[in-house]
Every structure is written in structure tokens, then in C-alpha cells.
Write a protein that holds these residues in place. Structure first.
Motif, PDB file in Angstrom:
ATOM      1  N   UNK A 112       1.022  -0.978  -0.155  1.00 48.16           N
ATOM      2  CA  UNK A 112      -0.045   0.219  -0.120  1.00 48.16           C
ATOM      3  C   UNK A 112       0.980   0.963  -0.013  1.00 48.16           C
ATOM      4  N   UNK A 113       0.730   2.396  -0.312  1.00 45.47           N
ATOM      5  CA  UNK A 113       1.111   3.680  -0.661  1.00 45.47           C
ATOM      6  C   UNK A 113       1.841   3.647   1.223  1.00 45.47           C
ATOM      7  N   UNK A 114       0.940   4.149   1.662  1.00 50.89           N
ATOM      8  CA  UNK A 114       1.323   3.806   3.544  1.00 50.89           C
ATOM      9  C   UNK A 114       2.677   2.937   4.069  1.00 50.89           C
ATOM     10  N   UNK A 115       3.042   2.229   2.676  1.00 47.30           N
ATOM     11  CA  UNK A 115       3.897   0.969   3.084  1.00 47.30           C
ATOM     12  C   UNK A 115       5.309   1.818   2.983  1.00 47.30           C
ATOM     13  N   UNK A 116       4.845   2.794   1.751  1.00 44.19           N
ATOM     14  CA  UNK A 116       6.462   3.696   2.080  1.00 44.19           C
ATOM     15  C   UNK A 116       7.226   4.293   3.030  1.00 44.19           C
ATOM     16  N   UNK A 117       8.631   4.066   2.575  1.00 46.94           N
ATOM     17  CA  UNK A 117       9.252   4.102   4.054  1.00 46.94           C
ATOM     18  C   UNK A 117      10.722   3.614   4.060  1.00 46.94           C
ATOM     19  N   UNK A 118      11.454   4.355   4.290  1.00 55.20           N
ATOM     20  CA  UNK A 118      12.656   3.331   4.865  1.00 55.20           C
ATOM     21  C   UNK A 118      12.396   2.135   5.795  1.00 55.20           C
ATOM     22  N   UNK A 119      13.469   1.042   5.287  1.00 52.28           N
ATOM     23  CA  UNK A 119      13.253   0.263   5.607  1.00 52.28           C
ATOM     24  C   UNK A 119      14.132  -0.843   6.372  1.00 52.28           C
ATOM     25  N   UNK A 120      15.062  -0.690   7.789  1.00 45.46           N
ATOM     26  CA  UNK A 120      16.059  -0.638   8.198  1.00 45.46           C
ATOM     27  C   UNK A 120      15.992  -1.988   9.207  1.00 45.46           C
ATOM     28  N   UNK A 121      16.931  -1.974   8.573  1.00 46.12           N
ATOM     29  CA  UNK A 121      17.383  -4.100   9.383  1.00 46.12           C
ATOM     30  C   UNK A 121      17.903  -4.223  10.675  1.00 46.12           C
ATOM     31  N   UNK A 122      17.404  -4.394  11.503  1.00 53.93           N
ATOM     32  CA  UNK A 122      18.176  -4.505  13.082  1.00 53.93           C
ATOM     33  C   UNK A 122      18.201  -5.607  12.989  1.00 53.93           C
ATOM     34  N   UNK A 123      19.386  -6.056  13.982  1.00 57.73           N
ATOM     35  CA  UNK A 123      19.683  -7.315  14.753  1.00 57.73           C
ATOM     36  C   UNK A 123      20.531  -7.143  16.042  1.00 57.73           C
ATOM     37  N   UNK A 124      19.804  -7.757  16.678  1.00 56.67           N
ATOM     38  CA  UNK A 124      20.091  -7.677  18.708  1.00 56.67           C
ATOM     39  C   UNK A 124      21.894  -9.007  18.424  1.00 56.67           C
ATOM     40  N   UNK A 125      22.570  -8.612  18.490  1.00 56.39           N
ATOM     41  CA  UNK A 125      23.631  -9.756  18.507  1.00 56.39           C
ATOM     42  C   UNK A 125      25.177  -9.516  19.653  1.00 56.39           C
ATOM     43  N   UNK A 126      24.942 -10.786  19.912  1.00 52.33           N
ATOM     44  CA  UNK A 126      25.810 -11.217  21.067  1.00 52.33           C
ATOM     45  C   UNK A 126      27.624 -11.399  20.462  1.00 52.33           C
ATOM     46  N   UNK A 127      28.274 -10.039  19.996  1.00 47.72           N
ATOM     47  CA  UNK A 127      29.382 -10.314  19.759  1.00 47.72           C
ATOM     48  C   UNK A 127      30.320 -10.546  21.186  1.00 47.72           C
ATOM     49  N   UNK A 128      31.791 -10.032  20.741  1.00 46.12           N
ATOM     50  CA  UNK A 128      32.724  -9.734  21.736  1.00 46.12           C
ATOM     51  C   UNK A 128      33.235  -8.881  22.596  1.00 46.12           C
ATOM     52  N   UNK A 129      33.206  -8.966  23.925  1.00 47.24           N
ATOM     53  CA  UNK A 129      34.107  -7.571  24.772  1.00 47.24           C
ATOM     54  C   UNK A 129      35.534  -7.451  24.575  1.00 47.24           C
ATOM     55  N   UNK A 130      36.158  -6.903  25.087  1.00 44.70           N
ATOM     56  CA  UNK A 130      37.747  -6.525  25.177  1.00 44.70           C
ATOM     57  C   UNK A 130      38.171  -7.857  25.767  1.00 44.70           C
ATOM     58  N   UNK A 131      37.489  -8.993  26.515  1.00 44.03           N
ATOM     59  CA  UNK A 131      37.960  -9.853  27.384  1.00 44.03           C
ATOM     60  C   UNK A 131      37.736 -10.906  26.768  1.00 44.03           C
ATOM     61  N   UNK A 132      37.488 -10.974  25.629  1.00 46.12           N
ATOM     62  CA  UNK A 132      37.565 -12.110  24.695  1.00 46.12           C
ATOM     63  C   UNK A 132      36.436 -13.295  24.632  1.00 46.12           C
ATOM     64  N   UNK A 133      35.327 -12.616  25.497  1.00 44.97           N
ATOM     65  CA  UNK A 133      34.268 -13.505  25.834  1.00 44.97           C
ATOM     66  C   UNK A 133      33.170 -12.116  25.451  1.00 44.97           C
ATOM     67  N   UNK A 134      31.485 -13.693  25.260  1.00 49.01           N
ATOM     68  CA  UNK A 134      30.384 -12.948  24.763  1.00 49.01           C
ATOM     69  C   UNK A 134      29.479 -11.354  25.170  1.00 49.01           C
ATOM     70  N   UNK A 135      29.418 -10.569  24.576  1.00 42.30           N
ATOM     71  CA  UNK A 135      28.769  -9.803  25.351  1.00 42.30           C
ATOM     72  C   UNK A 135      27.208 -10.484  25.975  1.00 42.30           C
ATOM     73  N   UNK A 136      26.827  -9.123  26.448  1.00 42.26           N
ATOM     74  CA  UNK A 136      25.510  -9.117  26.247  1.00 42.26           C
ATOM     75  C   UNK A 136      24.985  -8.765  25.130  1.00 42.26           C
ATOM     76  N   UNK A 137      23.384  -8.561  24.188  1.00 41.00           N
ATOM     77  CA  UNK A 137      22.879  -8.311  23.638  1.00 41.00           C
ATOM     78  C   UNK A 137      22.716  -7.064  23.013  1.00 41.00           C
ATOM     79  N   UNK A 138      23.444  -6.025  21.282  1.00 43.78           N
ATOM     80  CA  UNK A 138      23.526  -4.771  21.147  1.00 43.78           C
ATOM     81  C   UNK A 138      23.012  -5.128  19.829  1.00 43.78           C
ATOM     82  N   UNK A 139      22.341  -3.361  20.015  1.00 42.31           N
ATOM     83  CA  UNK A 139      21.382  -3.629  18.544  1.00 42.31           C
ATOM     84  C   UNK A 139      22.560  -3.056  17.776  1.00 42.31           C
ATOM     85  N   UNK A 140      22.014  -3.750  16.392  1.00 43.69           N
ATOM     86  CA  UNK A 140      23.227  -3.705  15.290  1.00 43.69           C
ATOM     87  C   UNK A 140      22.484  -2.591  13.972  1.00 43.69           C
TER      88      UNK A 140
END
Length: 125
Positions: free
Chosen positions: A86-114
């Protein structure tokens, strides 16, 4: 560094279809949740659909029955099939991911938004 890349946006007529894709690359431990948001000029970004690693799916009421989100875990990819646009669907669509990455200590972090940089969807005749 984690990177999200969207593709599939474009111009379609009302009632048409588009398929958006987002792939996650870089170094990370686990993707907890992926989703699609959209935003128009001057308005707040809103959730369209999301899916967890366990397959739990949520949709905005405005897109239920028209949009379908899916995930291919082995490819770190999420897709959004958009039908009956529909015309009202017109927008910029963004992909989002809640990711557990790696901290400086080498251990997985809590989830962070990208976030991806966004892809434009225009529904117009």
C-alpha cells in the motif's frame, strides 16, 4: 566489527510485492533476534516484523497477513516478503539485529543492537 547489509528495496505499484533481504557479517558470537523497522520523514522509526533464533515471530498489526519474515541462520540472513503493498508502506526500511558480539576480554557480550543503513521502498502508481 559487525555489519548489516540490506537489499531489495525499490519502486512498486499498489498491490505489488517486494522482497527485502539483510545479511550480517563480521565477528560475533550469536544473533539473538533480527527484525525490520521502517521510518518516514519526520516520524519515529517503527517495528515492522521480528524473528528470534527460536523462531518466535512478531508483526505490526498494519502488516499482518501481507508481510512474512523468515530467517536462514546458517547464512546469517533475514528476509521480509512484502505482498499487497500500500502507499502507506512507503518508507526507508532498516534491518536490525540484536547480537552478542565479543568484548575486549574475549568473552561474549550481552545483546547489542546493530543497524543497517536502510533501503527505500516506494509504493506509488
Amino acid at each position: 566489527q559487525v555489519h548489516l547489509e540490506e537489499s531489495g528495496g525499490g519502486l512498486v505499484q499498489p498491490g505489488g510485492s517486494l522482497r527485502l533481504s539483510c545479511v550480517v557479517s563480521g565477528r560475533f558470537f550469536r544473533i539473538k533476534r533480527m527484525g525490520w523497522y521502517r521510518q518516514t520523514s519526520g516520524k519515529e522509526r517503527e517495528l515492522v516484523a521480528s524473528i528470534t533464533g527460536d523462531g518466535l515471530i512478531s508483526y505490526a498489526d498494519s502488516v499482518k497477513g501481507r508481510f512474512t519474515i523468515s530467517r536462514e541462520n546458517a547464512k546469517n540472513l533475514v528476509s521480509l516478503q512484502m505482498n499487497s503493498l500500500k502507499p502507506e508502506d512507503t518508507a526507508i526500511y532498516y534491518c536490525n539485529a540484536d547480537i552478542r558480539a565479543y568484548g575486549v576480554n574475549g568473552f561474549p557480550t550481552d545483546g547489542v543492537d546493530y543497524w543497517g543503513k536502510g533501503t527505500l521502498v516506494t509504493v506509488s502508481s
